[in-house]
Design an enzyme around this catalytic site. Structure first.
Site, short mmCIF file in Angstrom:
data_model
loop_
_atom_site.label_atom_id
_atom_site.label_comp_id
_atom_site.label_asym_id
_atom_site.label_seq_id
_atom_site.Cartn_x
_atom_site.Cartn_y
_atom_site.Cartn_z
N ALA A 63 32.94 58.16 -22.41
CA ALA A 63 32.59 56.77 -22.65
C ALA A 63 32.87 56.44 -24.11
O ALA A 63 32.90 57.34 -24.96
CB ALA A 63 31.11 56.55 -22.32
N GLY A 108 32.11 61.08 -19.95
CA GLY A 108 32.49 60.19 -18.86
C GLY A 108 33.81 60.57 -18.21
O GLY A 108 34.07 60.20 -17.06
N GLU A 111 32.92 63.19 -15.83
CA GLU A 111 32.12 62.53 -14.79
C GLU A 111 33.00 61.72 -13.82
O GLU A 111 32.76 61.74 -12.61
CB GLU A 111 31.07 61.62 -15.46
CG GLU A 111 29.99 62.46 -16.15
CD GLU A 111 29.09 61.65 -17.06
OE1 GLU A 111 29.62 60.87 -17.90
OE2 GLU A 111 27.87 61.77 -16.96
N GLU A 131 27.38 65.30 -24.44
CA GLU A 131 26.43 64.22 -24.77
C GLU A 131 25.26 64.66 -25.64
O GLU A 131 24.83 63.92 -26.53
CB GLU A 131 25.90 63.56 -23.49
CG GLU A 131 26.91 62.65 -22.80
CD GLU A 131 27.82 63.39 -21.83
OE1 GLU A 131 27.81 64.64 -21.81
OE2 GLU A 131 28.54 62.71 -21.09
N1 CAA Z 1 35.05 57.03 -27.71
C1 CAA Z 1 35.73 56.26 -28.58
N2 CAA Z 1 36.86 56.66 -29.22
C2 CAA Z 1 37.30 57.89 -28.95
C3 CAA Z 1 36.65 58.75 -28.05
C4 CAA Z 1 35.48 58.27 -27.41
N3 CAA Z 1 34.80 59.00 -26.51
N4 CAA Z 1 37.31 59.92 -28.01
C5 CAA Z 1 38.35 59.79 -28.85
N5 CAA Z 1 38.35 58.58 -29.42
C6 CAA Z 1 39.31 58.04 -30.39
C7 CAA Z 1 39.03 58.59 -31.79
O1 CAA Z 1 38.01 57.83 -32.41
C8 CAA Z 1 40.37 58.39 -32.42
O2 CAA Z 1 40.53 57.04 -32.79
P1 CAA Z 1 41.20 56.64 -34.22
O3 CAA Z 1 42.61 57.18 -34.12
O4 CAA Z 1 41.12 55.17 -34.22
O5 CAA Z 1 40.40 57.32 -35.26
C9 CAA Z 1 41.36 58.67 -31.31
O6 CAA Z 1 40.60 58.50 -30.10
C10 CAA Z 1 41.91 60.06 -31.33
O7 CAA Z 1 40.82 60.97 -31.36
P2 CAA Z 1 40.69 62.15 -32.43
O8 CAA Z 1 41.36 61.79 -33.69
O9 CAA Z 1 39.25 62.53 -32.49
O10 CAA Z 1 41.54 63.28 -31.70
P3 CAA Z 1 41.35 64.85 -31.83
O11 CAA Z 1 42.52 65.47 -31.16
O12 CAA Z 1 41.08 65.25 -33.23
O13 CAA Z 1 40.04 65.19 -30.98
C11 CAA Z 1 38.59 65.03 -29.08
C12 CAA Z 1 40.02 64.98 -29.59
C13 CAA Z 1 38.04 66.46 -29.22
C14 CAA Z 1 38.59 64.64 -27.60
C15 CAA Z 1 37.69 64.07 -29.90
O14 CAA Z 1 38.32 62.79 -29.92
C16 CAA Z 1 36.32 63.88 -29.36
O15 CAA Z 1 35.47 64.76 -29.54
N6 CAA Z 1 36.07 62.76 -28.69
C17 CAA Z 1 34.76 62.42 -28.17
C18 CAA Z 1 34.47 63.22 -26.91
C19 CAA Z 1 33.08 62.93 -26.42
O16 CAA Z 1 32.10 63.24 -27.08
N7 CAA Z 1 32.97 62.34 -25.21
C20 CAA Z 1 31.70 62.01 -24.60
C21 CAA Z 1 31.33 60.62 -24.93
S1 CAA Z 1 29.69 60.29 -24.42
C22 CAA Z 1 29.76 59.91 -22.78
O17 CAA Z 1 30.79 59.98 -22.15
C23 CAA Z 1 28.45 59.50 -22.20
C24 CAA Z 1 28.43 59.34 -20.75
O18 CAA Z 1 28.17 60.26 -19.99
C25 CAA Z 1 28.60 58.05 -20.14
#
Ligand code: CAA
Length: 263
Positions: A63, A108, A111, A131
């Site tokens: 998400a 998500g 999920e 999360e």
């Molecule tokens: N939400 C918003 N933006 C996201 C995102 C997310 N979940 N995941 C990645 N992005 C964006 C980053 O902010 C980045 O944007 P910018 O270029 O504008 O800075 C772009 O995507 C590329 O990401 P990274 O630079 O971080 O890429 P990376 O290769 O270094 O890392 C990754 C990849 C490990 C997937 C890392 O992006 C990450 O940890 N993302 C978040 C993953 C996460 O925690 N997901 C769970 C969200 S909570 C949820 O889903 C709750 C639920 O159950 C409903």
């Protein structure tokens, strides 16, 4: 639609989440567009779907954390409901949905893949429920579906620790059915979808419903669910043609099927 594309190949539909700049993260608009894409599927012409993500790196990275960061308790609950309603629509969609997981499937992303009937992935896929590291619980069904798919102990380990797992581990614990190279993944998903689509469509739909509904019931009720859906297949064109072909020893003859709504 800005973030979701749909293609039709024969009886197979391919839904692609297309927001690669944010690794296909699910904000409200993406969620709405996924819903619209599924609602627009022509069930007369489509017998199986493939769900995948655009780009080579990510299926869905969860998400949208930016959008969630300022939510109140009530807004958080409503956002959870929005995702849950859409993922439940996918889970109960009348035809099978195959998740072709082509990279990160986090939060998500894991999920939404679990709301699909079948998961296959590429060798660079990464699954996880990160999360608790963000100060929240999984909110789009992760606390419920992960335990049902991989068992309670492994689900609790993944969710409490927030440790991601790679494709081979996902295969070992039964989260995915198969691992392919990145190039092979989508063709493999389409091939499996086409094989499903070549079978009798009423029977396939009824199998999905029997398995899904039966798992939510006790065994006495579950076998009645099966009996009704088994009975429902009889007198259909598919059943007559399918059994007729066998009895005529004409295994080459394709099932003659009529559009679903006309049966
Ligand atoms: N939400 C918003 N933006 C996201 C995102 C997310 N979940 N995941 C990645 N992005 C964006 C980053 O902010 C980045 O944007 P910018 O270029 O504008 O800075 C772009 O995507 C590329 O990401 P990274 O630079 O971080 O890429 P990376 O290769 O270094 O890392 C990754 C990849 C490990 C997937 C890392 O992006 C990450 O940890 N993302 C978040 C993953 C996460 O925690 N997901 C769970 C969200 S909570 C949820 O889903 C709750 C639920 O159950 C409903």
């Amino acid at each position: 639609m800005e973030f979701v594309t749909y293609e039709q190949e024969g009886y197979v539909g391919i839904v692609t989440i297309n927001r690669p700049k944010a690794l296909n993260a699910l904000n409200s608009q993406v969620l709405e567009e996924i819903k619209e894409a599924f609602e627009a599927v022509d069930l007369n012409e489509t017998r199986a779907l493939v769900l995948t993500g655009a780009g080579e790196k990510s299926f869905v990275a969860g998400a949208d954390i930016g959008e969630m960061s300022t939510l109140t308790k009530a807004e958080g609950e409503a956002f959870g409901k929005k995702g849950n309603d859409i993922f439940r629509m996918i889970e109960t969609f009348p035809i099978p949905v195959i998740a072709a997981v082509n990279g990160f499937a986090l939060g998500g992303g894991c999920e939404i893949s679990m709301s699909c009937d079948i998961r296959i992935c590429s060798d660079n896929a990464v699954f996880g429920q990160p999360e608790v590291g963000l100060g929240i619980t999984p909110g789009f069904g992760g606390t419920q579906r992960l335990a049902r798919i991989v068992g309670v102990g492994m689900a609790k380990q993944m969710i409490y620790s927030a440790i991601n797992i790679k494709a081979e581990e996902a295969l070992r614990i039964g989260l995915v059915n198969a691992v392919y190279t990145q190039e092979e993944l989508l063709p493999a998903a389409k091939k499996l979808a086409a094989k499903i689509a070549s079978n009798a469509p009423i029977a396939v739909r009824n199998c999905k419903k029997a398995i899904n509904d039966g798992l939510e019931a006790d065994m006495d009720q579950a076998i009645v669910i099966e009996e009704k859906l088994f009975g429902d297949c009889f007198e259909t064109e598919d059943q007559k043609a399918g059994m007729g072909n066998f009895l005529e020893k004409d295994k080459e003859k394709k099932l003659k099927v009529v559009p679903f709504q006309n049966r």
